[in-house]
Design a protein around this motif. Structure first.
Motif, PDB file in Angstrom:
ATOM      1  N   TYR A  48       0.830  -1.206   0.000  1.00  0.00           N
ATOM      2  CA  TYR A  48       0.000   0.000   0.000  1.00  0.00           C
ATOM      3  C   TYR A  48       0.867   1.259   0.000  1.00  0.00           C
ATOM      4  CZ  TYR A  48      -3.390   3.458   1.629  1.00  0.00           C
ATOM      5  OH  TYR A  48      -4.169   4.576   1.759  1.00  0.00           O
ATOM      6  N   THR A  49       1.882   1.289   0.840  1.00  0.00           N
ATOM      7  CA  THR A  49       2.750   2.457   0.956  1.00  0.00           C
ATOM      8  C   THR A  49       3.470   2.738  -0.359  1.00  0.00           C
ATOM      9  OG1 THR A  49       3.087   1.873   3.265  1.00  0.00           O
ATOM     10  CG2 THR A  49       4.606   3.469   2.320  1.00  0.00           C
ATOM     11  N   LYS A  50       4.041   1.717  -0.953  1.00  0.00           N
ATOM     12  CA  LYS A  50       4.780   1.876  -2.205  1.00  0.00           C
ATOM     13  C   LYS A  50       3.859   2.338  -3.330  1.00  0.00           C
ATOM     14  CE  LYS A  50       8.532   1.439  -4.595  1.00  0.00           C
ATOM     15  NZ  LYS A  50       9.639   2.343  -4.415  1.00  0.00           N
ATOM     16  N   ARG A  51       2.639   1.789  -3.368  1.00  0.00           N
ATOM     17  CA  ARG A  51       1.670   2.181  -4.395  1.00  0.00           C
ATOM     18  C   ARG A  51       1.324   3.660  -4.286  1.00  0.00           C
ATOM     19  NH1 ARG A  51      -1.038  -2.311  -3.492  1.00  0.00           N
ATOM     20  NH2 ARG A  51      -2.536  -1.332  -2.120  1.00  0.00           N
ATOM     21  N   LYS A  52       1.127   4.139  -3.070  1.00  0.00           N
ATOM     22  CA  LYS A  52       0.792   5.551  -2.867  1.00  0.00           C
ATOM     23  C   LYS A  52       1.948   6.456  -3.291  1.00  0.00           C
ATOM     24  CE  LYS A  52      -3.356   5.354  -1.491  1.00  0.00           C
ATOM     25  NZ  LYS A  52      -4.405   5.929  -2.310  1.00  0.00           N
ATOM     26  N   VAL A  53       3.170   6.054  -2.995  1.00  0.00           N
ATOM     27  CA  VAL A  53       4.338   6.834  -3.405  1.00  0.00           C
ATOM     28  C   VAL A  53       4.420   6.892  -4.922  1.00  0.00           C
ATOM     29  CG1 VAL A  53       6.867   6.861  -3.412  1.00  0.00           C
ATOM     30  CG2 VAL A  53       5.631   6.420  -1.292  1.00  0.00           C
ATOM     31  N   MET A  54       4.204   5.761  -5.576  1.00  0.00           N
ATOM     32  CA  MET A  54       4.272   5.720  -7.038  1.00  0.00           C
ATOM     33  C   MET A  54       3.176   6.579  -7.662  1.00  0.00           C
ATOM     34  SD  MET A  54       5.251   1.715  -7.616  1.00  0.00           S
ATOM     35  CE  MET A  54       4.985   1.771  -9.359  1.00  0.00           C
ATOM     36  N   ARG A  56       1.819   9.263  -6.355  1.00  0.00           N
ATOM     37  CA  ARG A  56       2.202  10.664  -6.150  1.00  0.00           C
ATOM     38  C   ARG A  56       3.288  11.080  -7.145  1.00  0.00           C
ATOM     39  NH1 ARG A  56       2.256  10.338  -0.683  1.00  0.00           N
ATOM     40  NH2 ARG A  56       4.432   9.691  -0.683  1.00  0.00           N
ATOM     41  N   GLU A  57       4.263  10.209  -7.379  1.00  0.00           N
ATOM     42  CA  GLU A  57       5.325  10.513  -8.334  1.00  0.00           C
ATOM     43  C   GLU A  57       4.785  10.620  -9.752  1.00  0.00           C
ATOM     44  OE1 GLU A  57       8.252   7.483  -7.768  1.00  0.00           O
ATOM     45  OE2 GLU A  57       9.008   8.384  -5.925  1.00  0.00           O
ATOM     46  N   ASP A  58       3.847   9.747 -10.120  1.00  0.00           N
ATOM     47  CA  ASP A  58       3.251   9.806 -11.459  1.00  0.00           C
ATOM     48  C   ASP A  58       2.489  11.111 -11.675  1.00  0.00           C
ATOM     49  OD1 ASP A  58       4.296   7.345 -12.112  1.00  0.00           O
ATOM     50  OD2 ASP A  58       2.435   6.238 -11.714  1.00  0.00           O
ATOM     51  N   LYS A  59       1.777  11.577 -10.645  1.00  0.00           N
ATOM     52  CA  LYS A  59       1.045  12.842 -10.761  1.00  0.00           C
ATOM     53  C   LYS A  59       2.006  14.014 -10.939  1.00  0.00           C
ATOM     54  CE  LYS A  59      -3.075  11.557  -8.180  1.00  0.00           C
ATOM     55  NZ  LYS A  59      -3.862  11.777  -6.957  1.00  0.00           N
ATOM     56  N   ARG A  60       3.108  14.016 -10.176  1.00  0.00           N
ATOM     57  CA  ARG A  60       4.096  15.089 -10.300  1.00  0.00           C
ATOM     58  C   ARG A  60       4.745  15.071 -11.675  1.00  0.00           C
ATOM     59  NH1 ARG A  60       8.187  14.579  -5.665  1.00  0.00           N
ATOM     60  NH2 ARG A  60       9.066  16.369  -6.734  1.00  0.00           N
ATOM     61  N   LYS A  61       5.040  13.877 -12.173  1.00  0.00           N
ATOM     62  CA  LYS A  61       5.663  13.740 -13.486  1.00  0.00           C
ATOM     63  C   LYS A  61       4.727  14.261 -14.572  1.00  0.00           C
ATOM     64  CE  LYS A  61       7.424  10.196 -16.613  1.00  0.00           C
ATOM     65  NZ  LYS A  61       7.647   8.746 -16.787  1.00  0.00           N
ATOM     66  N   GLN A  62       3.452  13.885 -14.487  1.00  0.00           N
ATOM     67  CA  GLN A  62       2.482  14.331 -15.490  1.00  0.00           C
ATOM     68  C   GLN A  62       2.294  15.842 -15.426  1.00  0.00           C
ATOM     69  OE1 GLN A  62       1.225  12.280 -17.888  1.00  0.00           O
ATOM     70  NE2 GLN A  62       0.580  14.207 -18.788  1.00  0.00           N
TER      71      GLN A  62
END
Length: 80
Positions: A48-54, A56-62
């Protein structure tokens, strides 16, 4: 994090002997810390933790990509 905050508040109220918490058992006062440990174990074990981090990173990248496209005069892609 919610369990940790509740535990800290209950611990402070018990230590300072304020309100009805002063009469409660120590097991009840310390139980939110145990629940926090169980939550963290579950979040790490299930990913769950890793999924949430990923996410968040995808949103920042987009957002960076969209900002660059706007700066070049192109329309940003619609989110999927």
């Amino acid at each position: 994090m919610l369990f940790l905050g509740i535990g800290i508040v209950l611990l402070a109220l018990k230590y300072l002997a304020m309100g009805p918490v002063a009469e409660w058992s120590w097991w009840v006062v310390l139980s939110p810390f145990g629940l926090a440990m169980v939550w963290w174990w579950w979040a790490d074990a299930t990913g769950y933790t890793k999924r949430k981090v990923m996410e968040r990173e995808d949103k920042r990248k987009q957002a960076r990509i969209d900002k660059s496209r706007e700066a070049m005069g192109l329309k940003p892609k619609k989110p999927r």
